[in-house]
Motif scaffolding. Structure first.
Motif, PDB file in Angstrom:
ATOM      1  N   GLN A   1     -10.623  -0.638  -9.631  1.00 19.44           N
ATOM      2  CA  GLN A   1      -9.609  -1.688  -9.758  1.00 19.44           C
ATOM      3  C   GLN A   1      -9.137  -1.697 -11.204  1.00 19.44           C
ATOM      4  OE1 GLN A   1     -10.814  -5.848  -9.248  1.00 19.44           O
ATOM      5  NE2 GLN A   1      -8.868  -6.295  -8.240  1.00 19.44           N
TER       6      GLN A   1
ATOM      7  N   TRP B   1     -11.182  -2.977   0.687  1.00 20.66           N
ATOM      8  CA  TRP B   1     -10.744  -1.812   1.440  1.00 20.66           C
ATOM      9  C   TRP B   1     -11.520  -1.746   2.753  1.00 20.66           C
ATOM     10  CZ3 TRP B   1      -6.707   1.268   0.267  1.00 20.66           C
ATOM     11  CH2 TRP B   1      -6.229   1.253  -1.055  1.00 20.66           C
TER      12      TRP B   1
ATOM     13  N   ASN C   1     -10.387   6.465  -3.355  1.00 20.55           N
ATOM     14  CA  ASN C   1     -10.461   7.921  -3.351  1.00 20.55           C
ATOM     15  C   ASN C   1     -11.451   8.377  -2.295  1.00 20.55           C
ATOM     16  OD1 ASN C   1      -8.782   8.677  -5.774  1.00 20.55           O
ATOM     17  ND2 ASN C   1     -10.237   7.254  -6.705  1.00 20.55           N
TER      18      ASN C   1
ATOM     19  N   GLY D   1     -13.721   4.114  -5.456  1.00 21.85           N
ATOM     20  CA  GLY D   1     -12.467   3.486  -5.850  1.00 21.85           C
ATOM     21  C   GLY D   1     -12.588   2.848  -7.205  1.00 21.85           C
TER      22      GLY D   1
ATOM     23  N   GLN E   1       0.843  -1.188   0.000  1.00 21.45           N
ATOM     24  CA  GLN E   1       0.000   0.000   0.000  1.00 21.45           C
ATOM     25  C   GLN E   1       0.879   1.238   0.000  1.00 21.45           C
ATOM     26  OE1 GLN E   1      -2.994  -1.698   3.313  1.00 21.45           O
ATOM     27  NE2 GLN E   1      -3.709   0.224   2.389  1.00 21.45           N
TER      28      GLN E   1
ATOM     29  N   THR F   1      -6.011  10.063  -2.242  1.00 21.21           N
ATOM     30  CA  THR F   1      -5.950   8.873  -3.092  1.00 21.21           C
ATOM     31  C   THR F   1      -4.987   7.880  -2.469  1.00 21.21           C
ATOM     32  OG1 THR F   1      -6.442  10.114  -5.106  1.00 21.21           O
ATOM     33  CG2 THR F   1      -5.405   7.964  -5.366  1.00 21.21           C
TER      34      THR F   1
ATOM     35  N   CYS G   1      -5.946  -2.377   3.018  1.00 19.52           N
ATOM     36  CA  CYS G   1      -6.308  -3.078   1.794  1.00 19.52           C
ATOM     37  C   CYS G   1      -5.988  -4.555   2.016  1.00 19.52           C
ATOM     38  CB  CYS G   1      -5.494  -2.511   0.637  1.00 19.52           C
ATOM     39  SG  CYS G   1      -5.573  -3.464  -0.886  1.00 19.52           S
TER      40      CYS G   1
ATOM     41  N   ARG H   1      -3.430   3.828  -2.611  1.00 23.84           N
ATOM     42  CA  ARG H   1      -3.185   2.798  -3.602  1.00 23.84           C
ATOM     43  C   ARG H   1      -2.843   1.453  -2.967  1.00 23.84           C
ATOM     44  NH1 ARG H   1      -1.339   7.616  -5.501  1.00 23.84           N
ATOM     45  NH2 ARG H   1      -2.258   8.288  -7.480  1.00 23.84           N
ATOM     46  N   CYS H   2      -3.181   0.399  -3.699  1.00 22.26           N
ATOM     47  CA  CYS H   2      -2.986  -0.963  -3.187  1.00 22.26           C
ATOM     48  C   CYS H   2      -2.608  -1.889  -4.328  1.00 22.26           C
ATOM     49  CB  CYS H   2      -4.275  -1.442  -2.523  1.00 22.26           C
ATOM     50  SG  CYS H   2      -4.302  -3.188  -2.076  1.00 22.26           S
TER      51      CYS H   2
ATOM     52  N   SER I   1      -4.529  -4.072  -9.340  1.00 23.99           N
ATOM     53  CA  SER I   1      -4.253  -3.089  -8.303  1.00 23.99           C
ATOM     54  C   SER I   1      -5.486  -2.201  -8.137  1.00 23.99           C
ATOM     55  CB  SER I   1      -3.024  -2.248  -8.651  1.00 23.99           C
ATOM     56  OG  SER I   1      -3.285  -1.453  -9.790  1.00 23.99           O
ATOM     57  N   SER I   2      -5.511  -1.478  -7.048  1.00 23.00           N
ATOM     58  CA  SER I   2      -6.729  -0.720  -6.752  1.00 23.00           C
ATOM     59  C   SER I   2      -6.386   0.636  -6.156  1.00 23.00           C
ATOM     60  CB  SER I   2      -7.593  -1.513  -5.770  1.00 23.00           C
ATOM     61  OG  SER I   2      -8.763  -0.793  -5.409  1.00 23.00           O
ATOM     62  N   GLU I   3      -7.337   1.515  -6.271  1.00 23.65           N
ATOM     63  CA  GLU I   3      -7.196   2.868  -5.766  1.00 23.65           C
ATOM     64  C   GLU I   3      -8.445   3.204  -4.960  1.00 23.65           C
ATOM     65  OE1 GLU I   3      -5.230   5.783  -8.698  1.00 23.65           O
ATOM     66  OE2 GLU I   3      -7.347   6.392  -8.638  1.00 23.65           O
TER      67      GLU I   3
END
Lengths: 115, 113
Positions: free
Chosen positions: B68, B34, B77, B66, B6, B20, B91, B22-23, B73-75
């Motif tokens: 993917q 999340w 917000n 968010g 992360q 933001t 995450c 991130r993962c 990977s994922s975000e």
């Protein structure tokens, strides 16, 4: 609504003794139950998973029991060590209401093992 | 094998700003989750993504969103930050939602001033 209860008070024990932590739940029919360890400021680390049709599971010094009639799980650490000091979370997953399969976590119980 | 990563480790924002997070999941894991863990509280489920789609959402307002990416990977917000958004954001990733274990990352500590 679903509720998972873990003792909010810290459990203090002496090194070498067995620590026993409790997880009780209501309004839930979990397909499985998990125990995690979490150190301060870190992510949880998976320890054990036990399924609804299992009564007991062991891994090294760890033992978990699962009583779906009592709606309770007990988590035991035998021969506890100061390094076992952490917060232990229980999580239930499976047939939750509404069809969700997202695990639901308890708030955790802090274990402090004194040398 | 690398675990869940992360970034950033810490994030400081002011009220009203956007954050933001991130993962990156474990290689081969397609599901990303999340969670928010506010001080003294349990993990509260935020979002679940699998194969690029949002599969489930926790009881959080729409300003938590968010996505993917194709590489899984994922975000996450968070818009219009509020003071109570200050928390550890975790995450996790897994292979199969029902029976596999969730592997957690180290988290991002978000502080809103």
């Amino acid at each position: 609504s679903q509720k998972i209860e873990q003792n909010s008070e810290a459990l203090n024990i002496q090194e070498g003794k067995t620590a026993t932590l409790t997880c009780n739940y209501t309004n839930y029919s979990p397909a499985y139950l998990q125990w995690y360890r979490q150190d301060p400021g870190r992510g949880p680390v998976f320890l054990l998973l036990i399924r609804e049709n299992e009564k007991e599971k062991r891994k090294e010094r760890l033992k978990v029991t699962f009583d779906t009639t009592l709606k309770q799980s007990l988590f035991h650490i035998t021969a506890s060590q100061p390094a076992d000091s952490a917060t232990y979370l229980c999580a239930l997953g499976g047939r939750a209401s509404g069809g969700s399969y997202i695990p639901t976590f308890g708030r955790g119980t802090s274990l402090i093992v004194h040398p | 094998e690398a675990g869940v990563t992360q970034s950033p480790t810490h994030l400081i924002k002011t009220r009203g700003q956007q954050a933001t997070l991130r993962c990156s999941p474990i290689s081969g894991h397609t599901s990303v989750y999340w969670y928010q863990q506010a001080l003294g509280l349990g993990l509260q489920f935020l979002l679940w993504y699998d194969e690029g789609e949002e599969r489930n959402r926790g009881n959080f307002p729409p300003r938590f969103s968010g996505r993917q990416f194709p590489n899984y990977s994922s975000e996450l917000n968070v818009n219009a930050l509020e003071l109570e958004d200050s928390a550890l954001y975790l995450c996790a990733s897994s292979l199969v939602i029902r029976t596999d274990t969730q592997y957690f990352g180290p988290g991002t500590r978000l502080t809103v001033l």
